[in-house]
Design an enzyme around this catalytic site. Structure first.
Site, PDB file in Angstrom:
ATOM      1  CG  ASN A  55      -0.462  -0.112   2.403  1.00  0.00           C
ATOM      2  OD1 ASN A  55       0.656  -0.949   2.558  1.00  0.00           O
ATOM      3  ND2 ASN A  55      -0.791   0.213   3.532  1.00  0.00           N
ATOM      4  CD  GLU A  84      -1.395   4.640   4.710  1.00  0.00           C
ATOM      5  OE1 GLU A  84      -0.862   5.351   5.518  1.00  0.00           O
ATOM      6  OE2 GLU A  84      -2.131   3.692   4.982  1.00  0.00           O
ATOM      7  CB  CYS A 103      -5.469  -1.485  -1.771  1.00  0.00           C
ATOM      8  SG  CYS A 103      -6.813  -0.928  -0.688  1.00  0.00           S
ATOM      9  CD  GLU A 118      -5.133  -5.937  -1.232  1.00  0.00           C
ATOM     10  OE1 GLU A 118      -4.570  -4.606  -1.118  1.00  0.00           O
ATOM     11  OE2 GLU A 118      -5.658  -6.584  -0.315  1.00  0.00           O
ATOM     12  CB  CYS A 131     -10.615  -3.257   0.515  1.00  0.00           C
ATOM     13  SG  CYS A 131     -10.112  -2.310  -0.894  1.00  0.00           S
ATOM     14  CB  CYS A 180      -8.469  -4.964  -3.535  1.00  0.00           C
ATOM     15  SG  CYS A 180      -7.555  -3.661  -3.008  1.00  0.00           S
TER      16      CYS A 180
HETATM   17  N1  THU Z   1      -5.286  -1.394   2.372  1.00  0.00           N
HETATM   18  C1  THU Z   1      -4.533  -2.378   1.593  1.00  0.00           C
HETATM   19  O1  THU Z   1      -3.581  -2.352   1.223  1.00  0.00           O
HETATM   20  N2  THU Z   1      -5.649  -3.570   1.002  1.00  0.00           N
HETATM   21  C2  THU Z   1      -6.818  -3.629   1.365  1.00  0.00           C
HETATM   22  O2  THU Z   1      -7.400  -4.496   0.759  1.00  0.00           O
HETATM   23  C3  THU Z   1      -7.443  -2.760   2.440  1.00  0.00           C
HETATM   24  C4  THU Z   1      -6.571  -1.470   2.901  1.00  0.00           C
HETATM   25  C5  THU Z   1      -4.564  -0.372   2.958  1.00  0.00           C
HETATM   26  C6  THU Z   1      -5.042   1.065   2.574  1.00  0.00           C
HETATM   27  C7  THU Z   1      -4.581   1.847   3.385  1.00  0.00           C
HETATM   28  O3  THU Z   1      -2.958   2.068   3.267  1.00  0.00           O
HETATM   29  C8  THU Z   1      -4.532   0.890   4.862  1.00  0.00           C
HETATM   30  O4  THU Z   1      -4.511  -0.359   4.164  1.00  0.00           O
HETATM   31  C9  THU Z   1      -5.539   1.379   5.697  1.00  0.00           C
HETATM   32  O5  THU Z   1      -6.615   1.405   5.132  1.00  0.00           O
END
Ligand code: THU
Length: 132
Positions: A42, A44, A53, A55, A86, A89
């Site tokens: 991920n 940010e 994310c 994925e 999520c 994704c």
């Molecule tokens: N996140 C992912 O990388 N994958 C997911 O399927 C859900 C959430 C990350 C996004 C963000 O950087 C952190 O988790 C908190 O939501």
């Protein structure tokens, strides 16, 4: 299917996550049909809506490298139960694989096997009669 190697790739990718805001590091590893592993983490942003994310990072990397056939996905988080991809994704993954086997694990060693179809049985279907 060498889940061990795929899972290790996701573990390694997780350590490269850029998550200074949530502090929730996620690693993903996609196995392509020729056996290549493409990882993602991920990423940010201070403008929170721009976060991507792990994925979807992996999917974008794979497509940009010429891979669009995926046979397995491993995802590593640090929570219990282990985090699943999520909704955004899941929808992204269904574009390329209707029933991808997914291994979700965490740092305590908990692992669960699920499939993309179980998590997202009814993806958006492009209507035949879309007025384009
Ligand atoms: N996140 C992912 O990388 N994958 C997911 O399927 C859900 C959430 C990350 C996004 C963000 O950087 C952190 O988790 C908190 O939501």
């Amino acid at each position: 299917m060498d889940w061990q190697t795929l899972y290790q790739a996701a573990l390694d990718a997780r350590l490269r996550a850029y998550a200074p805001y949530s502090k929730f590091l996620v690693g993903a590893a996609l196995q392509t049909s020729d056996g290549t592993i493409v990882t993602g983490c991920n990423v940010e942003n201070r403008s929170f809506g721009l976060c991507i994310c792990a994925e979807r990072t992996a999917v974008a990397k794979a497509i940009s490298q010429g891979y669009d056939e995926f046979v397995a996905l491993a995802v590593v988080t640090d929570c219990s139960p282990a985090g699943l991809p999520c909704g955004m994704c899941l929808e992204t993954l269904t574009e390329f694989a209707k029933d991808l086997p997914i291994l979700a694990g965490n740092l305590e060693g908990e692992k669960r096997h699920v499939t993309l179809r179980q998590l997202h049985p009814s993806p958006f279907e492009w209507p035949d009669n879309l007025p384009l």
